[in-house]
Design a protein around this motif. Structure first.
Motif, PDB file in Angstrom:
ATOM      1  N   ALA A  75      -6.335  26.087-132.531  1.00 55.49           N
ATOM      2  CA  ALA A  75      -5.074  26.039-131.782  1.00 55.49           C
ATOM      3  C   ALA A  75      -4.874  27.318-130.979  1.00 55.49           C
ATOM      4  N   ILE A  76      -5.239  28.461-131.543  1.00 56.94           N
ATOM      5  CA  ILE A  76      -5.129  29.725-130.820  1.00 56.94           C
ATOM      6  C   ILE A  76      -6.065  29.718-129.603  1.00 56.94           C
ATOM      7  N   GLY A  77      -7.298  29.304-129.804  1.00 58.42           N
ATOM      8  CA  GLY A  77      -8.256  29.266-128.708  1.00 58.42           C
ATOM      9  C   GLY A  77      -7.795  28.365-127.580  1.00 58.42           C
ATOM     10  N   GLN A 101      -9.722  45.159-142.725  1.00 61.47           N
ATOM     11  CA  GLN A 101      -8.420  44.692-142.260  1.00 61.47           C
ATOM     12  C   GLN A 101      -7.347  45.310-143.154  1.00 61.47           C
ATOM     13  N   GLY A 102      -6.340  45.919-142.525  1.00 64.91           N
ATOM     14  CA  GLY A 102      -5.274  46.556-143.298  1.00 64.91           C
ATOM     15  C   GLY A 102      -5.777  47.692-144.160  1.00 64.91           C
ATOM     16  N   ASP A 103      -6.730  48.471-143.618  1.00 64.90           N
ATOM     17  CA  ASP A 103      -7.314  49.621-144.328  1.00 64.90           C
ATOM     18  C   ASP A 103      -8.077  49.207-145.574  1.00 64.90           C
ATOM     19  N   GLY A 104      -8.387  47.936-145.702  1.00 67.00           N
ATOM     20  CA  GLY A 104      -9.139  47.475-146.862  1.00 67.00           C
ATOM     21  C   GLY A 104     -10.364  46.683-146.464  1.00 67.00           C
ATOM     22  N   ARG A 105     -11.316  46.599-147.346  1.00 69.28           N
ATOM     23  CA  ARG A 105     -12.541  45.839-147.115  1.00 69.28           C
ATOM     24  C   ARG A 105     -12.260  44.356-147.280  1.00 69.28           C
ATOM     25  N   THR A 106     -12.769  43.570-146.352  1.00 71.52           N
ATOM     26  CA  THR A 106     -12.646  42.116-146.481  1.00 71.52           C
ATOM     27  C   THR A 106     -14.030  41.488-146.450  1.00 71.52           C
ATOM     28  N   TYR A 107     -14.083  40.282-146.946  1.00 69.42           N
ATOM     29  CA  TYR A 107     -15.350  39.530-146.950  1.00 69.42           C
ATOM     30  C   TYR A 107     -14.993  38.120-146.494  1.00 69.42           C
ATOM     31  N   GLY A 108     -14.890  37.964-145.168  1.00 67.15           N
ATOM     32  CA  GLY A 108     -14.338  36.734-144.622  1.00 67.15           C
ATOM     33  C   GLY A 108     -15.343  35.898-143.867  1.00 67.15           C
ATOM     34  N   ASN A 116      -8.570  38.788-131.127  1.00 68.75           N
ATOM     35  CA  ASN A 116      -7.521  39.553-131.813  1.00 68.75           C
ATOM     36  C   ASN A 116      -6.527  38.625-132.515  1.00 68.75           C
ATOM     37  N   ARG A 117      -6.123  37.564-131.833  1.00 67.97           N
ATOM     38  CA  ARG A 117      -5.143  36.662-132.442  1.00 67.97           C
ATOM     39  C   ARG A 117      -5.727  35.951-133.670  1.00 67.97           C
ATOM     40  N   ILE A 118      -6.964  35.486-133.549  1.00 63.78           N
ATOM     41  CA  ILE A 118      -7.552  34.759-134.684  1.00 63.78           C
ATOM     42  C   ILE A 118      -7.693  35.682-135.892  1.00 63.78           C
ATOM     43  N   THR A 119      -8.241  36.874-135.689  1.00 64.01           N
ATOM     44  CA  THR A 119      -8.439  37.772-136.839  1.00 64.01           C
ATOM     45  C   THR A 119      -7.120  38.301-137.391  1.00 64.01           C
ATOM     46  N   ASN A 120      -6.084  38.356-136.556  1.00 67.08           N
ATOM     47  CA  ASN A 120      -4.774  38.819-137.032  1.00 67.08           C
ATOM     48  C   ASN A 120      -3.954  37.712-137.692  1.00 67.08           C
ATOM     49  N   GLU A 121      -4.091  36.477-137.178  1.00 70.62           N
ATOM     50  CA  GLU A 121      -3.189  35.411-137.590  1.00 70.62           C
ATOM     51  C   GLU A 121      -3.795  34.393-138.554  1.00 70.62           C
ATOM     52  N   VAL A 122      -5.116  34.376-138.684  1.00 74.70           N
ATOM     53  CA  VAL A 122      -5.751  33.375-139.532  1.00 74.70           C
ATOM     54  C   VAL A 122      -6.350  34.059-140.758  1.00 74.70           C
ATOM     55  N   ASP A 123      -5.733  33.841-141.916  1.00 74.15           N
ATOM     56  CA  ASP A 123      -6.235  34.443-143.150  1.00 74.15           C
ATOM     57  C   ASP A 123      -7.634  33.921-143.460  1.00 74.15           C
TER      58      ASP A 123
END
Length: 536
Positions: free
Chosen positions: A439-441, A471-478, A509-516
Protein backbone atom coordinates in the motif's frame (compact mmCIF):
# COMPACT_ATOMS: atom_id res chain seq x y z
CA UNK A 1 -18.92 -26.93 -10.42
CA UNK A 2 -20.05 -27.13 -13.76
CA UNK A 3 -18.73 -27.57 -17.42
CA UNK A 4 -18.84 -25.24 -20.29
CA UNK A 5 -19.66 -26.01 -23.73
CA UNK A 6 -16.25 -25.65 -25.31
CA UNK A 7 -17.98 -24.73 -28.55
CA UNK A 8 -18.94 -21.38 -27.09
CA UNK A 9 -15.51 -19.99 -27.92
CA UNK A 10 -16.20 -20.67 -31.58
CA UNK A 11 -19.87 -19.66 -31.53
CA UNK A 12 -19.46 -16.48 -29.50
CA UNK A 13 -15.71 -15.88 -29.63
CA UNK A 14 -13.61 -13.45 -31.59
CA UNK A 15 -16.37 -11.79 -33.57
CA UNK A 16 -17.21 -8.20 -34.41
CA UNK A 17 -19.36 -6.32 -36.87
CA UNK A 18 -16.21 -4.74 -38.30
CA UNK A 19 -14.26 -6.42 -41.10
CA UNK A 20 -10.85 -7.19 -39.60
CA UNK A 21 -7.39 -6.29 -40.70
CA UNK A 22 -5.83 -9.73 -40.44
CA UNK A 23 -2.26 -10.03 -39.14
CA UNK A 24 -0.78 -13.25 -40.51
CA UNK A 25 1.70 -14.43 -37.87
CA UNK A 26 4.92 -15.92 -39.26
CA UNK A 27 6.34 -16.57 -35.81
CA UNK A 28 7.05 -12.92 -35.01
CA UNK A 29 7.64 -11.76 -31.46
CA UNK A 30 5.73 -8.63 -32.49
CA UNK A 31 2.55 -10.09 -34.05
CA UNK A 32 0.36 -8.99 -31.15
CA UNK A 33 2.02 -5.59 -31.20
CA UNK A 34 1.10 -5.15 -34.89
CA UNK A 35 -2.54 -5.89 -34.09
CA UNK A 36 -2.41 -3.42 -31.19
CA UNK A 37 -0.95 -0.70 -33.39
CA UNK A 38 -3.70 -1.19 -35.97
CA UNK A 39 -6.32 -0.94 -33.25
CA UNK A 40 -4.66 2.21 -31.92
CA UNK A 41 -5.47 3.66 -35.34
CA UNK A 42 -9.15 2.84 -34.60
CA UNK A 43 -9.22 -0.06 -37.06
CA UNK A 44 -10.22 -3.53 -35.88
CA UNK A 45 -7.53 -6.21 -36.19
CA UNK A 46 -7.13 -9.93 -35.49
CA UNK A 47 -4.23 -12.40 -35.67
CA UNK A 48 -4.26 -15.63 -37.68
CA UNK A 49 -1.47 -18.22 -38.05
CA UNK A 50 0.61 -18.56 -41.19
CA UNK A 51 -0.79 -22.08 -41.57
CA UNK A 52 -4.06 -20.56 -42.76
CA UNK A 53 -4.65 -21.13 -46.44
CA UNK A 54 -5.64 -18.32 -48.77
CA UNK A 55 -9.17 -19.71 -48.69
CA UNK A 56 -9.27 -19.59 -44.87
CA UNK A 57 -7.91 -16.04 -44.80
CA UNK A 58 -10.41 -14.77 -47.35
CA UNK A 59 -13.25 -16.59 -45.56
CA UNK A 60 -12.79 -14.12 -42.68
CA UNK A 61 -13.68 -11.29 -45.11
CA UNK A 62 -10.65 -9.15 -44.26
CA UNK A 63 -10.58 -5.44 -45.00
CA UNK A 64 -6.81 -5.74 -45.39
CA UNK A 65 -3.99 -8.16 -44.62
CA UNK A 66 -0.67 -7.58 -42.86
CA UNK A 67 2.09 -10.21 -43.12
CA UNK A 68 4.22 -10.16 -39.95
CA UNK A 69 7.92 -10.64 -39.47
CA UNK A 70 9.42 -13.99 -38.55
CA UNK A 71 12.71 -15.82 -37.91
CA UNK A 72 12.92 -17.87 -41.14
CA UNK A 73 14.55 -17.30 -44.52
CA UNK A 74 12.00 -17.35 -47.34
CA UNK A 75 14.22 -19.58 -49.48
CA UNK A 76 14.95 -22.15 -46.72
CA UNK A 77 13.41 -25.63 -46.86
CA UNK A 78 10.17 -25.71 -44.89
CA UNK A 79 10.01 -21.93 -44.47
CA UNK A 80 6.48 -20.48 -44.17
CA UNK A 81 5.26 -19.18 -47.48
CA UNK A 82 2.37 -17.22 -48.90
CA UNK A 83 0.59 -18.03 -52.13
CA UNK A 84 0.59 -15.50 -54.96
CA UNK A 85 -3.17 -16.07 -55.18
CA UNK A 86 -3.62 -14.11 -51.93
CA UNK A 87 -2.37 -10.99 -53.70
CA UNK A 88 -4.73 -11.52 -56.64
CA UNK A 89 -7.84 -11.52 -54.42
CA UNK A 90 -8.26 -7.76 -54.46
CA UNK A 91 -7.57 -7.37 -50.72
CA UNK A 92 -4.98 -4.70 -49.75
CA UNK A 93 -1.88 -6.29 -48.22
CA UNK A 94 1.19 -5.03 -46.39
CA UNK A 95 4.38 -6.98 -45.60
CA UNK A 96 6.65 -6.35 -42.63
CA UNK A 97 10.22 -7.76 -42.50
CA UNK A 98 9.76 -11.48 -43.27
CA UNK A 99 6.27 -10.75 -44.58
CA UNK A 100 7.78 -8.12 -46.89
CA UNK A 101 10.25 -10.70 -48.22
CA UNK A 102 7.55 -13.37 -48.50
CA UNK A 103 5.40 -11.04 -50.61
CA UNK A 104 8.37 -10.18 -52.83
CA UNK A 105 9.29 -13.84 -53.23
CA UNK A 106 5.72 -14.93 -54.06
CA UNK A 107 5.34 -12.26 -56.74
CA UNK A 108 8.62 -12.84 -58.57
CA UNK A 109 10.99 -10.52 -56.73
CA UNK A 110 14.46 -11.62 -55.62
CA UNK A 111 15.32 -12.26 -51.95
CA UNK A 112 18.89 -13.21 -50.99
CA UNK A 113 21.46 -13.01 -48.21
CA UNK A 114 23.65 -9.98 -48.80
CA UNK A 115 26.10 -10.46 -45.95
CA UNK A 116 25.08 -7.06 -44.56
CA UNK A 117 22.81 -7.93 -41.67
CA UNK A 118 20.93 -5.12 -39.95
CA UNK A 119 19.77 -5.40 -36.34
CA UNK A 120 18.43 -2.53 -34.30
CA UNK A 121 18.50 1.17 -35.19
CA UNK A 122 19.07 1.68 -38.93
CA UNK A 123 18.97 4.77 -41.12
CA UNK A 124 16.49 4.36 -43.99
CA UNK A 125 16.47 6.69 -46.98
CA UNK A 126 13.52 7.34 -49.30
CA UNK A 127 14.20 7.06 -53.03
CA UNK A 128 12.26 7.67 -56.22
CA UNK A 129 9.02 9.60 -56.42
CA UNK A 130 7.15 10.36 -53.16
CA UNK A 131 4.29 7.96 -52.45
CA UNK A 132 1.41 8.00 -49.97
CA UNK A 133 2.84 4.96 -48.14
CA UNK A 134 5.64 7.20 -46.87
CA UNK A 135 3.63 10.41 -46.79
CA UNK A 136 4.58 12.68 -43.89
CA UNK A 137 7.79 10.73 -43.29
CA UNK A 138 11.22 12.41 -43.61
CA UNK A 139 13.44 11.41 -46.51
CA UNK A 140 15.88 10.02 -43.93
CA UNK A 141 14.42 8.30 -40.88
CA UNK A 142 15.47 6.01 -38.02
CA UNK A 143 13.94 2.55 -38.31
CA UNK A 144 14.24 -0.70 -36.34
CA UNK A 145 15.60 -3.59 -38.39
CA UNK A 146 16.07 -7.29 -37.70
CA UNK A 147 17.11 -9.14 -40.84
CA UNK A 148 19.92 -11.03 -42.51
CA UNK A 149 18.19 -11.48 -45.89
CA UNK A 150 17.16 -8.61 -48.15
CA UNK A 151 14.94 -7.98 -51.14
CA UNK A 152 17.39 -7.48 -54.02
CA UNK A 153 14.82 -6.57 -56.65
CA UNK A 154 11.12 -5.74 -56.34
CA UNK A 155 8.42 -7.72 -58.18
CA UNK A 156 7.22 -6.46 -61.52
CA UNK A 157 4.76 -3.57 -61.14
CA UNK A 158 6.21 -2.46 -57.77
CA UNK A 159 7.90 0.88 -57.14
CA UNK A 160 10.92 0.96 -54.80
CA UNK A 161 10.39 3.61 -52.12
CA UNK A 162 13.33 3.26 -49.71
CA UNK A 163 16.73 1.72 -49.23
CA UNK A 164 19.33 1.11 -46.50
CA UNK A 165 22.98 0.08 -46.47
CA UNK A 166 21.99 -3.57 -46.12
CA UNK A 167 18.69 -3.60 -48.00
CA UNK A 168 18.67 -2.41 -51.64
CA UNK A 169 14.87 -2.57 -51.46
CA UNK A 170 13.69 -1.49 -48.01
CA UNK A 171 10.15 -0.49 -49.04
CA UNK A 172 8.00 -0.94 -52.13
CA UNK A 173 4.42 -0.42 -53.29
CA UNK A 174 2.06 -1.42 -56.07
CA UNK A 175 -0.50 1.36 -55.85
CA UNK A 176 -2.83 -0.17 -58.43
CA UNK A 177 -3.25 -3.38 -56.41
CA UNK A 178 -2.94 -1.73 -52.97
CA UNK A 179 0.06 -3.91 -52.10
CA UNK A 180 3.17 -2.75 -50.28
CA UNK A 181 5.62 -3.42 -47.53
CA UNK A 182 8.70 -2.38 -45.58
CA UNK A 183 11.80 -4.22 -44.41
CA UNK A 184 11.77 -2.52 -41.02
CA UNK A 185 9.41 -2.98 -38.05
CA UNK A 186 7.01 -0.01 -38.01
CA UNK A 187 5.10 -1.50 -35.08
CA UNK A 188 7.92 -0.91 -32.56
CA UNK A 189 8.43 2.49 -31.01
CA UNK A 190 12.11 2.46 -31.99
CA UNK A 191 10.96 3.17 -35.56
CA UNK A 192 10.43 6.92 -35.28
CA UNK A 193 7.61 7.17 -37.84
CA UNK A 194 6.39 3.58 -37.62
CA UNK A 195 2.81 4.34 -36.63
CA UNK A 196 2.60 6.92 -39.40
CA UNK A 197 3.69 4.33 -41.98
CA UNK A 198 1.12 1.81 -40.70
CA UNK A 199 -1.62 4.43 -40.81
CA UNK A 200 -0.56 5.46 -44.32
CA UNK A 201 -1.08 1.87 -45.43
CA UNK A 202 -4.44 1.58 -43.67
CA UNK A 203 -5.90 4.90 -44.78
CA UNK A 204 -4.03 6.00 -47.91
CA UNK A 205 -3.21 2.67 -49.59
CA UNK A 206 -6.01 0.39 -48.34
CA UNK A 207 -8.61 3.16 -48.10
CA UNK A 208 -9.99 2.10 -44.69
CA UNK A 209 -11.88 4.30 -42.24
CA UNK A 210 -10.88 4.74 -38.56
CA UNK A 211 -14.26 3.70 -37.15
CA UNK A 212 -13.55 1.15 -34.40
CA UNK A 213 -13.82 2.65 -30.90
CA UNK A 214 -14.61 1.59 -27.34
CA UNK A 215 -18.14 2.86 -27.94
CA UNK A 216 -18.47 0.37 -30.79
CA UNK A 217 -17.17 -2.38 -28.51
CA UNK A 218 -19.75 -1.74 -25.80
CA UNK A 219 -22.65 -1.56 -28.25
CA UNK A 220 -21.59 -4.67 -30.18
CA UNK A 221 -20.92 -6.78 -27.09
CA UNK A 222 -24.15 -5.77 -25.34
CA UNK A 223 -26.09 -6.84 -28.42
CA UNK A 224 -24.10 -10.07 -28.72
CA UNK A 225 -24.52 -10.96 -25.03
CA UNK A 226 -28.28 -10.43 -25.21
CA UNK A 227 -28.49 -12.66 -28.27
CA UNK A 228 -26.42 -15.38 -26.60
CA UNK A 229 -28.02 -15.33 -23.14
CA UNK A 230 -31.68 -14.69 -23.93
CA UNK A 231 -33.70 -14.82 -20.71
CA UNK A 232 -31.40 -17.29 -18.89
CA UNK A 233 -29.53 -16.51 -15.68
CA UNK A 234 -25.79 -15.81 -15.68
CA UNK A 235 -23.14 -16.24 -13.01
CA UNK A 236 -19.75 -14.50 -12.83
CA UNK A 237 -16.76 -14.90 -10.55
CA UNK A 238 -15.28 -11.54 -9.54
CA UNK A 239 -11.58 -11.79 -8.72
CA UNK A 240 -11.00 -8.16 -7.74
CA UNK A 241 -9.09 -7.54 -10.96
CA UNK A 242 -9.78 -5.37 -13.98
CA UNK A 243 -10.75 -8.12 -16.42
CA UNK A 244 -13.48 -9.80 -14.40
CA UNK A 245 -14.87 -6.43 -13.29
CA UNK A 246 -15.19 -5.10 -16.86
CA UNK A 247 -16.57 -8.41 -18.15
CA UNK A 248 -19.20 -8.41 -15.42
CA UNK A 249 -20.10 -4.76 -16.05
CA UNK A 250 -20.63 -5.48 -19.76
CA UNK A 251 -22.89 -8.43 -18.99
CA UNK A 252 -24.75 -6.37 -16.38
CA UNK A 253 -25.30 -3.65 -18.98
CA UNK A 254 -26.71 -6.29 -21.35
CA UNK A 255 -28.93 -8.44 -19.12
CA UNK A 256 -29.27 -6.61 -15.80
CA UNK A 257 -30.61 -8.69 -12.90
CA UNK A 258 -30.14 -11.93 -14.84
CA UNK A 259 -26.50 -11.71 -13.67
CA UNK A 260 -25.29 -12.70 -10.21
CA UNK A 261 -21.64 -12.11 -9.35
CA UNK A 262 -19.74 -14.22 -6.85
CA UNK A 263 -16.80 -12.72 -4.99
CA UNK A 264 -14.67 -15.28 -3.18
CA UNK A 265 -12.64 -13.26 -0.68
CA UNK A 266 -9.63 -15.52 -0.18
CA UNK A 267 -7.78 -12.98 1.94
CA UNK A 268 -4.94 -12.70 -0.59
CA UNK A 269 -5.88 -9.34 -2.12
CA UNK A 270 -4.10 -6.05 -1.59
CA UNK A 271 -5.21 -3.46 0.94
CA UNK A 272 -8.67 -2.08 0.19
CA UNK A 273 -9.38 -4.25 -2.84
CA UNK A 274 -12.02 -6.47 -1.24
CA UNK A 275 -13.88 -3.34 -0.13
CA UNK A 276 -13.64 -1.91 -3.66
CA UNK A 277 -15.39 -4.98 -5.05
CA UNK A 278 -18.09 -5.10 -2.37
CA UNK A 279 -18.74 -1.35 -2.23
CA UNK A 280 -17.49 0.58 -5.28
CA UNK A 281 -18.21 -2.00 -7.98
CA UNK A 282 -21.72 -2.65 -6.71
CA UNK A 283 -22.39 1.08 -6.44
CA UNK A 284 -21.19 1.69 -10.01
CA UNK A 285 -23.07 -1.19 -11.65
CA UNK A 286 -25.96 -2.16 -9.36
CA UNK A 287 -24.95 -5.80 -9.79
CA UNK A 288 -26.24 -8.53 -7.49
CA UNK A 289 -23.23 -9.70 -5.48
CA UNK A 290 -22.78 -12.86 -3.43
CA UNK A 291 -19.76 -12.63 -1.10
CA UNK A 292 -18.03 -15.75 0.21
CA UNK A 293 -15.68 -14.88 3.09
CA UNK A 294 -13.10 -17.65 2.91
CA UNK A 295 -9.90 -16.21 4.39
CA UNK A 296 -9.53 -18.90 7.03
CA UNK A 297 -10.14 -21.66 4.50
CA UNK A 298 -7.26 -20.49 2.28
CA UNK A 299 -4.85 -19.85 5.15
CA UNK A 300 -5.47 -23.33 6.53
CA UNK A 301 -4.90 -24.94 3.14
CA UNK A 302 -1.66 -22.98 2.64
CA UNK A 303 -0.23 -23.68 6.10
CA UNK A 304 3.33 -25.01 5.88
CA UNK A 305 3.47 -24.73 2.06
CA UNK A 306 6.46 -22.92 0.53
CA UNK A 307 6.65 -24.29 -3.03
CA UNK A 308 5.16 -21.69 -5.41
CA UNK A 309 3.58 -24.18 -7.80
CA UNK A 310 1.96 -26.03 -4.92
CA UNK A 311 0.64 -22.70 -3.63
CA UNK A 312 -0.89 -21.94 -7.02
CA UNK A 313 -2.58 -25.34 -7.19
CA UNK A 314 -3.94 -25.05 -3.65
CA UNK A 315 -5.28 -21.54 -4.23
CA UNK A 316 -6.87 -22.63 -7.52
CA UNK A 317 -8.39 -25.73 -5.95
CA UNK A 318 -9.82 -23.89 -2.96
CA UNK A 319 -11.17 -21.12 -5.17
CA UNK A 320 -13.06 -23.67 -7.26
CA UNK A 321 -14.45 -25.36 -4.15
CA UNK A 322 -15.55 -22.07 -2.61
CA UNK A 323 -17.07 -20.96 -5.92
CA UNK A 324 -18.93 -24.27 -6.24
CA UNK A 325 -20.45 -23.85 -2.79
CA UNK A 326 -21.60 -20.32 -3.60
CA UNK A 327 -22.86 -21.51 -6.95
CA UNK A 328 -25.02 -24.24 -5.40
CA UNK A 329 -26.71 -21.68 -3.18
CA UNK A 330 -27.41 -19.42 -6.17
CA UNK A 331 -28.69 -22.32 -8.28
CA UNK A 332 -31.09 -23.37 -5.51
CA UNK A 333 -32.36 -19.80 -5.29
CA UNK A 334 -32.87 -19.67 -9.08
CA UNK A 335 -34.65 -23.02 -9.15
CA UNK A 336 -36.98 -21.90 -6.39
CA UNK A 337 -37.92 -19.00 -8.66
CA UNK A 338 -38.39 -21.31 -11.64
CA UNK A 339 -35.24 -20.05 -13.38
CA UNK A 340 -32.11 -21.75 -14.69
CA UNK A 341 -28.47 -20.63 -14.68
CA UNK A 342 -26.94 -21.54 -18.04
CA UNK A 343 -23.99 -19.20 -18.50
CA UNK A 344 -20.66 -18.38 -16.83
CA UNK A 345 -18.82 -15.12 -17.51
CA UNK A 346 -15.06 -15.31 -18.11
CA UNK A 347 -12.71 -12.34 -18.44
CA UNK A 348 -10.63 -13.95 -21.19
CA UNK A 349 -8.58 -11.41 -23.18
CA UNK A 350 -7.33 -11.58 -26.77
CA UNK A 351 -3.68 -12.36 -25.83
CA UNK A 352 -5.02 -15.38 -23.89
CA UNK A 353 -6.93 -16.49 -26.99
CA UNK A 354 -3.88 -16.15 -29.22
CA UNK A 355 -1.45 -17.80 -26.80
CA UNK A 356 -3.71 -20.78 -26.09
CA UNK A 357 -4.38 -21.50 -29.76
CA UNK A 358 -7.55 -19.47 -30.09
CA UNK A 359 -9.36 -22.19 -32.03
CA UNK A 360 -7.49 -20.90 -35.06
CA UNK A 361 -4.58 -23.32 -35.24
CA UNK A 362 -2.11 -20.93 -33.59
CA UNK A 363 0.70 -22.29 -31.48
CA UNK A 364 -0.49 -23.44 -28.06
CA UNK A 365 1.93 -21.41 -25.95
CA UNK A 366 -0.02 -21.83 -22.73
CA UNK A 367 -3.42 -22.92 -21.53
CA UNK A 368 -5.43 -20.11 -20.03
CA UNK A 369 -7.85 -20.01 -17.15
CA UNK A 370 -9.07 -16.78 -15.68
CA UNK A 371 -8.87 -17.61 -11.98
CA UNK A 372 -7.29 -20.78 -10.69
CA UNK A 373 -8.43 -22.98 -13.57
CA UNK A 374 -11.81 -24.22 -14.73
CA UNK A 375 -12.85 -27.77 -13.89
CA UNK A 376 -13.08 -30.35 -16.65
CA UNK A 377 -16.81 -30.92 -16.14
CA UNK A 378 -18.00 -27.31 -16.40
CA UNK A 379 -21.69 -27.42 -17.35
CA UNK A 380 -22.13 -23.76 -18.17
CA UNK A 381 -21.70 -22.14 -21.55
CA UNK A 382 -19.06 -19.43 -21.44
CA UNK A 383 -19.77 -15.76 -22.03
CA UNK A 384 -16.47 -14.05 -22.91
CA UNK A 385 -17.20 -10.40 -23.79
CA UNK A 386 -13.53 -9.32 -23.66
CA UNK A 387 -12.29 -12.06 -25.94
CA UNK A 388 -11.44 -9.61 -28.75
CA UNK A 389 -9.63 -7.08 -26.55
CA UNK A 390 -6.15 -6.22 -25.33
CA UNK A 391 -5.61 -5.00 -21.76
CA UNK A 392 -5.55 -1.29 -22.57
CA UNK A 393 -8.78 -1.69 -24.55
CA UNK A 394 -10.38 -3.44 -21.57
CA UNK A 395 -9.53 -0.44 -19.39
CA UNK A 396 -11.03 1.91 -21.99
CA UNK A 397 -14.25 -0.14 -22.06
CA UNK A 398 -14.38 -0.07 -18.26
CA UNK A 399 -14.18 3.70 -18.30
CA UNK A 400 -16.84 3.82 -21.00
CA UNK A 401 -19.07 1.78 -18.67
CA UNK A 402 -18.49 4.20 -15.80
CA UNK A 403 -16.42 1.96 -13.53
CA UNK A 404 -14.34 3.74 -10.86
CA UNK A 405 -10.77 4.57 -11.84
CA UNK A 406 -9.59 2.69 -8.75
CA UNK A 407 -10.83 -0.48 -10.45
CA UNK A 408 -10.10 0.08 -14.17
CA UNK A 409 -6.71 1.71 -13.52
CA UNK A 410 -5.56 -1.01 -11.16
CA UNK A 411 -2.17 -2.58 -11.82
CA UNK A 412 -2.22 -6.17 -13.16
CA UNK A 413 -2.42 -8.60 -10.29
CA UNK A 414 -1.88 -12.39 -10.33
CA UNK A 415 -4.86 -14.69 -9.72
CA UNK A 416 -3.19 -16.31 -6.66
CA UNK A 417 -2.75 -12.81 -5.24
CA UNK A 418 -0.29 -12.06 -2.47
CA UNK A 419 0.11 -15.80 -1.96
CA UNK A 420 2.82 -15.80 -4.62
CA UNK A 421 4.35 -12.49 -3.56
CA UNK A 422 5.37 -14.04 -0.26
CA UNK A 423 8.49 -16.14 -0.88
CA UNK A 424 7.92 -18.71 1.83
CA UNK A 425 4.93 -19.85 3.89
CA UNK A 426 1.78 -17.71 3.74
CA UNK A 427 0.52 -16.64 7.17
CA UNK A 428 -1.93 -14.00 8.35
CA UNK A 429 0.91 -11.98 9.91
CA UNK A 430 2.99 -12.04 6.73
CA UNK A 431 0.00 -11.07 4.60
CA UNK A 432 -0.67 -8.08 6.82
CA UNK A 433 2.98 -7.02 6.67
CA UNK A 434 3.05 -7.30 2.86
CA UNK A 435 -0.26 -5.45 2.47
CA UNK A 436 1.11 -2.48 4.38
CA UNK A 437 4.33 -2.39 2.37
CA UNK A 438 2.46 -2.76 -0.92
CA UNK A 439 0.00 0.00 0.00
CA UNK A 440 2.88 2.38 0.75
CA UNK A 441 4.56 1.60 -2.57
CA UNK A 442 1.36 2.11 -4.58
CA UNK A 443 0.44 5.31 -2.73
CA UNK A 444 3.85 6.88 -3.35
CA UNK A 445 3.82 5.82 -7.02
CA UNK A 446 0.42 7.49 -7.44
CA UNK A 447 1.52 10.63 -5.57
CA UNK A 448 4.51 10.90 -7.92
CA UNK A 449 2.16 10.77 -10.94
CA UNK A 450 3.82 7.64 -12.35
CA UNK A 451 0.87 5.24 -12.51
CA UNK A 452 0.64 5.58 -16.29
CA UNK A 453 4.37 5.05 -16.81
CA UNK A 454 4.80 1.96 -14.64
CA UNK A 455 3.00 -1.17 -15.87
CA UNK A 456 3.00 -2.62 -12.37
CA UNK A 457 5.12 -2.71 -9.25
CA UNK A 458 4.92 -6.03 -7.43
CA UNK A 459 6.07 -5.75 -3.84
CA UNK A 460 7.60 -9.03 -2.67
CA UNK A 461 8.20 -10.26 0.88
CA UNK A 462 11.22 -12.56 1.30
CA UNK A 463 9.64 -14.30 4.25
CA UNK A 464 12.32 -16.96 4.66
CA UNK A 465 15.17 -14.46 4.48
CA UNK A 466 16.37 -12.32 7.39
CA UNK A 467 18.85 -9.48 7.47
CA UNK A 468 20.50 -7.58 10.29
CA UNK A 469 19.49 -3.96 10.77
CA UNK A 470 19.60 -1.10 13.24
CA UNK A 471 16.32 0.52 14.22
CA UNK A 472 15.72 2.67 17.30
CA UNK A 473 19.37 2.30 18.39
CA UNK A 474 18.85 -1.45 18.60
CA UNK A 475 19.77 -4.46 16.50
CA UNK A 476 16.99 -5.95 14.42
CA UNK A 477 16.73 -9.14 12.43
CA UNK A 478 13.96 -8.43 9.95
CA UNK A 479 12.64 -9.32 6.52
CA UNK A 480 13.69 -7.70 3.23
CA UNK A 481 11.04 -6.24 0.93
CA UNK A 482 11.68 -6.26 -2.81
CA UNK A 483 10.31 -3.55 -5.13
CA UNK A 484 9.78 -4.78 -8.69
CA UNK A 485 8.64 -1.78 -10.82
CA UNK A 486 8.43 -2.70 -14.51
CA UNK A 487 7.47 -0.95 -17.72
CA UNK A 488 5.73 -2.92 -20.44
CA UNK A 489 2.97 -2.75 -23.04
CA UNK A 490 1.62 -6.27 -22.75
CA UNK A 491 3.74 -8.12 -20.12
CA UNK A 492 5.24 -10.38 -22.81
CA UNK A 493 8.49 -8.45 -22.37
CA UNK A 494 9.31 -5.87 -19.71
CA UNK A 495 12.10 -3.66 -18.46
CA UNK A 496 12.62 -2.41 -14.94
CA UNK A 497 11.32 1.12 -14.45
CA UNK A 498 13.92 3.79 -13.69
CA UNK A 499 12.09 5.40 -10.79
CA UNK A 500 13.47 8.68 -9.42
CA UNK A 501 15.90 8.12 -6.56
CA UNK A 502 13.99 10.45 -4.25
CA UNK A 503 10.81 8.40 -4.83
CA UNK A 504 12.66 5.16 -4.05
CA UNK A 505 14.06 6.78 -0.92
CA UNK A 506 10.58 7.83 0.26
CA UNK A 507 9.16 4.35 -0.31
CA UNK A 508 12.08 2.72 1.49
CA UNK A 509 11.94 5.13 4.43
CA UNK A 510 8.19 4.75 4.86
CA UNK A 511 8.24 0.95 4.66
CA UNK A 512 11.09 0.54 7.16
CA UNK A 513 9.55 3.13 9.49
CA UNK A 514 5.91 2.07 9.27
CA UNK A 515 5.96 -1.70 8.72
CA UNK A 516 7.04 -3.75 11.73
CA UNK A 517 9.34 -6.62 10.87
CA UNK A 518 10.93 -5.03 7.78
CA UNK A 519 14.39 -3.47 8.04
CA UNK A 520 15.57 -3.51 4.43
CA UNK A 521 14.10 -2.53 1.02
CA UNK A 522 15.79 -3.65 -2.20
CA UNK A 523 15.16 -2.91 -5.89
CA UNK A 524 14.87 -5.60 -8.59
CA UNK A 525 16.57 -4.32 -11.77
CA UNK A 526 16.08 -7.41 -13.95
CA UNK A 527 14.36 -7.21 -17.33
CA UNK A 528 12.00 -9.84 -18.77
CA UNK A 529 13.57 -11.95 -20.14
CA UNK A 530 15.54 -13.32 -18.34
CA UNK A 531 13.44 -12.69 -15.23
CA UNK A 532 9.67 -12.91 -15.02
CA UNK A 533 7.64 -10.02 -13.63
CA UNK A 534 6.42 -12.00 -10.63
CA UNK A 535 8.98 -13.75 -8.43
CA UNK A 536 6.93 -16.94 -8.08
Amino acid sequence: MTTASQTSAEEHGVQTAHRPVLVVDYGAQYAQLIARRVREANVYSEIVPHTFTTEQILAKNPAAIILSGGPSSVYADGAPSVGADLFEAGVPAFGICYGFQAMANALGGVVARTGLREYGATVTTSVGEPHSLLSGVPATQNTWMSHGDSVQSAPEGFEVLATTAGAPVAAFVNAEKALGGVQWHPEVKHSDFGQKVLENFLFEVAGLEPNWTTGNIVEEQVERIRAQVGDARVICGLSGGVDSAVAAALVQRAVGDQLTCVFVDHGLLREGEAEQVERDFVAATGVKLYVANEQERFLSALAGVTDPEQKRKIIGREFIRAFEEAERAIIEEAQAAGEQIKFLVQGTLYPDVVESGGGEGAANIKSHHNVGGLPEDLRFELVEPLRTLFKDEVRAVGRQLGLPEEIVGRQPFPGPGLGIRIVGEVTAERLELLRKADAIGRAELTAAGLDDEVWQMPVVLLADVRSVGVQGDGRTYGHPIVLRPVSSEDAMTADWSRLPFDLLARISNRITNEVDGVNRVVLDVTSKPPGTIEWE
